[in-house]
Write an enzyme that holds these catalytic residues in place. Structure first.
Site, short mmCIF file in Angstrom:
data_model
loop_
_atom_site.label_atom_id
_atom_site.label_comp_id
_atom_site.label_asym_id
_atom_site.label_seq_id
_atom_site.Cartn_x
_atom_site.Cartn_y
_atom_site.Cartn_z
N GLU A 64 83.31 45.23 51.35
CA GLU A 64 82.83 44.09 50.55
C GLU A 64 81.40 43.71 50.95
O GLU A 64 80.59 43.35 50.11
CB GLU A 64 83.76 42.87 50.72
CG GLU A 64 85.21 43.14 50.41
CD GLU A 64 86.01 43.69 51.58
OE1 GLU A 64 87.23 43.84 51.43
OE2 GLU A 64 85.42 43.98 52.66
N CYS A 92 87.25 38.83 54.25
CA CYS A 92 87.19 38.09 55.51
C CYS A 92 86.07 37.05 55.36
O CYS A 92 85.29 37.10 54.41
CB CYS A 92 86.92 39.04 56.68
SG CYS A 92 85.22 39.65 56.73
#
Length: 167
Positions: A64, A92
């Protein structure tokens, strides 16, 4: 425990989420934690894809985060805001912040950070140094959709394989 929100995932969403799970499998095959992500333009074009690369010892090598960097270098702010990031696992805090700072749009994830934490706890895996937080606790204005029950067992099994190898 709170109940996860119920969502409707389109066939297009499912296609990209399945690709994320394939990328998570690739990450696992290469010795990395099983996470995979894709970046899709507003018109449905697959722009970039990535898998986890933390096996190098650099625990910032999340897919990501890599996609946020790619978007910052290759897309206009308007294009980023209309794009969707699909991922095998909810971002996260580091990746959610990168997503927010770059101004990417919608996030669709197969499993939530809450699910993952529960699975890891059941497996006896020590919690990471970084707290697991929902994306909405990091970014104020991003649409999120997930988790996706149809992919739960497949993603859970990838994490089981990663955390039980070598035991």
């Amino acid at each position: 425990m709170d109940k996860e929100k119920s969502i409707m995932i389109s066939n297009v969403d499912m296609k990209y989420l399945k690709r994320c799970v394939e990328l998570a499998e690739t990450a696992l095959e290469k010795g990395n934690a099983p996470f995979g992500s894709v970046l899709v333009a507003a018109n449905g074009e697959l722009l970039a894809e990535e898998h986890n690369r933390i096996g190098t010892g650099d625990h910032t090598q999340h897919p990501e985060f890599a996609l946020a960097r790619w978007a910052a270098e290759n897309m206009t702010p308007e294009e980023r805001s209309q794009a969707t990031v699909y991922t095998s696992g909810e971002h996260c805090p580091m990746c959610a912040a990168a997503h927010g700072w770059v101004g990417l749009g919608r996030i669709v994830y197969a499993c939530s950070c809450k699910q993952l934490a529960g699975w890891l706890d059941t497996m006896g895996v020590e919690p990471s140094r970084v707290k697991s937080l929902p994306i909405q606790d990091i970014i104020r204005d991003t649409t999120t959709d997930g988790p996706v029950p149809e992919l739960e067992e497949q993603v859970r099994e990838l994490h089981r394989l990663f955390h039980t190898k070598g035991r």
